[in-house]
Design a protein around this motif. Structure first.
Motif, PDB file in Angstrom:
ATOM      1  N   ARG A 240       4.355   3.658  19.541  1.00 25.83           N
ATOM      2  CA  ARG A 240       5.389   3.361  19.446  1.00 25.83           C
ATOM      3  C   ARG A 240       5.979   3.111  18.231  1.00 25.83           C
ATOM      4  O   ARG A 240       5.741   2.028  17.980  1.00 25.83           O
ATOM      5  N   TYR A 241       7.058   4.207  17.820  1.00 25.42           N
ATOM      6  CA  TYR A 241       7.468   4.053  16.111  1.00 25.42           C
ATOM      7  C   TYR A 241       8.977   3.206  16.264  1.00 25.42           C
ATOM      8  O   TYR A 241       9.505   5.055  16.568  1.00 25.42           O
ATOM      9  N   LYS A 279      17.731  -2.730  14.194  1.00 26.36           N
ATOM     10  CA  LYS A 279      16.988  -2.138  13.599  1.00 26.36           C
ATOM     11  C   LYS A 279      15.712  -0.754  14.599  1.00 26.36           C
ATOM     12  O   LYS A 279      14.969   0.419  14.009  1.00 26.36           O
ATOM     13  N   ALA A 280      16.254  -0.419  15.915  1.00 21.04           N
ATOM     14  CA  ALA A 280      16.137   0.705  16.756  1.00 21.04           C
ATOM     15  C   ALA A 280      17.240   1.185  17.764  1.00 21.04           C
ATOM     16  O   ALA A 280      16.994   0.469  18.441  1.00 21.04           O
ATOM     17  N   ASP A 281      16.877   2.432  17.283  1.00 25.79           N
ATOM     18  CA  ASP A 281      17.612   2.986  18.629  1.00 25.79           C
ATOM     19  C   ASP A 281      17.281   3.897  19.479  1.00 25.79           C
ATOM     20  O   ASP A 281      17.891   4.744  20.469  1.00 25.79           O
ATOM     21  N   THR A 282      15.917   4.093  18.817  1.00 25.20           N
ATOM     22  CA  THR A 282      14.855   5.912  18.966  1.00 25.20           C
ATOM     23  C   THR A 282      13.831   5.199  18.872  1.00 25.20           C
ATOM     24  O   THR A 282      13.283   4.622  17.605  1.00 25.20           O
ATOM     25  N   SER A 321       9.965   0.177  12.357  1.00 28.80           N
ATOM     26  CA  SER A 321       8.074   0.090  12.481  1.00 28.80           C
ATOM     27  C   SER A 321       8.635   0.455  10.601  1.00 28.80           C
ATOM     28  O   SER A 321       6.972   0.288  10.561  1.00 28.80           O
ATOM     29  N   TRP A 322       9.190   0.807   9.488  1.00 28.10           N
ATOM     30  CA  TRP A 322       9.078   1.370   8.521  1.00 28.10           C
ATOM     31  C   TRP A 322       8.638   0.078   7.378  1.00 28.10           C
ATOM     32  O   TRP A 322       8.500  -0.840   8.091  1.00 28.10           O
ATOM     33  N   GLY A 323       7.829   0.715   7.017  1.00 23.94           N
ATOM     34  CA  GLY A 323       7.286   0.186   5.557  1.00 23.94           C
ATOM     35  C   GLY A 323       6.125   0.061   4.142  1.00 23.94           C
ATOM     36  O   GLY A 323       7.111   1.769   3.885  1.00 23.94           O
ATOM     37  N   GLU A 329      -2.620  -0.014   5.767  1.00 33.58           N
ATOM     38  CA  GLU A 329      -2.840  -2.004   6.678  1.00 33.58           C
ATOM     39  C   GLU A 329      -2.335  -2.061   7.334  1.00 33.58           C
ATOM     40  O   GLU A 329      -1.303  -1.209   8.506  1.00 33.58           O
ATOM     41  N   PRO A 330      -2.382  -2.963   8.570  1.00 32.38           N
ATOM     42  CA  PRO A 330      -2.286  -3.138  10.719  1.00 32.38           C
ATOM     43  C   PRO A 330      -0.736  -3.418  10.285  1.00 32.38           C
ATOM     44  O   PRO A 330      -0.142  -3.959   9.583  1.00 32.38           O
ATOM     45  N   ASN A 331       0.010  -2.976  11.516  1.00 33.26           N
ATOM     46  CA  ASN A 331       1.909  -3.046  11.558  1.00 33.26           C
ATOM     47  C   ASN A 331       2.111  -3.468  12.898  1.00 33.26           C
ATOM     48  O   ASN A 331       2.116  -3.130  13.239  1.00 33.26           O
TER      49      ASN A 331
END
Length: 348
Positions: A240-241, A279-282, A321-323, A329-331
């Motif tokens: 899941r992103y 920071k997440a609605d989807t 999930s943004w970087g 790299e591990p996220n």
């Protein structure tokens, strides 16, 4: 009426080593009275000893080179026709393994090499390289030396030797009880690696392919990396992103642009988060329709692209999930699940 039982036995005995002589004895026995004969298998000789050396100092590379030697410590010659040796190792995710014999004083044509992928994980081993002798015999006190053999990965995956069951970092031959020897399939020398506790575990690595965080596409690349000790069926895994749509009235479109395992095995979907989280609605859900991930292996990169139906812009700076990293790299802000249970990451 008399019954006649005819037994024909041809016994071929190799009495000396290669390059000397072969003696063959043959006899035929006839018995006029039917009999039932029971013969116990003779115990295998306990006089064969395995030695090893490292030919590359334990270097981490897409192959490793070593030497093996079989020593007959007994007082009589030992037939080699049913003798095998096993060198146990971890492949570290390598999947295109091939054995090679570069040089052997004993003679490379006199042996057959193979590599076996273990069905069940063992301590410090998920494969073994087997040496099978094609025949001949080994004189008392003699040795058969394979000076330079190797296990190679044609895919170029680096393998670490220091965690391999049979590895010992020495440059000259010496006894190695972690290289096993068998006669007729029965263990006669050494100790096999014990069964390992099964560990199913993995992480999600991420890289951002976007030049700027405000444009009309999300373009994350993700890959799974197995950090356990068993192969995992990818159909059991979901990723899941988490992000924000920034608009409420636009359909989302998802595309797999490239996947090392094949985009045909990747399925994308979008799930609204209600109530919305910070920071997440989807979330973008990544599922798999097939394939496996080997122990200590990886799926390789999966390039994903997401648009809104009207191709309006996203603001990724407010996506959970943004970087900003542009190499893997591990996220932990991307979550992953095995059979529906959270295995990696922290949801928002």
């Amino acid at each position: 009426m008399r019954r006649v039982l005819v037994v024909a036995v041809v016994l071929a005995a190799v009495l000396t080593g290669f390059g000397t002589g072969i003696a063959i004895a043959a006899f035929t026995a006839r018995e006029s009275n039917p009999q039932t004969l029971t013969a116990a298998d003779p115990p295998p000789p306990a006089t064969l000893v395995a030695q090893s050396r490292s030919n590359d100092g334990g270097a981490t590379a897409s192959g490793f080179r070593f030497g093996l030697r079989l020593v007959n410590s007994g007082t009589s010659a030992a037939s080699l026709g049913t003798v095998t040796m096993r060198y146990w190792f971890t492949a570290d995710g390598a999947q295109r393994l091939v054995p090679a014999c570069y040089y052997a004083t004993f003679g490379c044509p006199q042996v057959t090499l193979s590599i076996t992928d273990l069905d069940a994980a063992r301590e410090n081993a998920d494969h073994y390289l087997q040496v099978a002798f094609n025949g001949g015999s080994l004189a008392a006190g003699g040795s058969a030396t394979l000076d330079e053999i190797a296990a190679l990965d044609e895919g170029g995956v680096p393998m670490t030797q220091t965690d391999d069951w049979s590895f010992v970092n020495r440059s000259s031959f010496a006894d190695n009880a972690r290289v096993t020897v068998y006669v007729g399939g029965q263990l006669v020398w050494g100790t096999e690696p014990p069964a390992a506790t099964v560990t199913e575990d993995f992480e999600v690595q991420y890289e951002n392919r976007a030049v700027v965080p405000t444009d009309n596409a999300l373009v994350p690349t993700v890959k799974l990396v197995d950090v356990g000790n068993v192969e995992i069926d990818l159909r059991r895994i979901t990723i899941r992103y988490w992000f924000t749509k920034d608009t409420v009235d636009q359909e989302l479109l998802g595309f797999c642009d490239y996947a090392q395992i094949g985009c045909e095995k990747v399925r994308l979907g979008f799930v609204p988060v209600s109530p919305a989280r910070p920071k997440a609605d989807t979330y973008l859900e990544v599922e798999f329709t097939g394939g496996t991930m080997p122990a200590e292996g990886t799926t390789g990169g999966i390039n994903i692209r997401v648009h809104k139906a009207n191709y309006s812009e996203f603001d990724e700076t407010n996506d959970y999930s943004w970087g900003t990293n542009t190499t893997f790299e591990p996220n932990p802000r991307i979550t992953a699940y095995l059979d529906g249970q959270l295995v990696w990451g922290t949801p928002p």
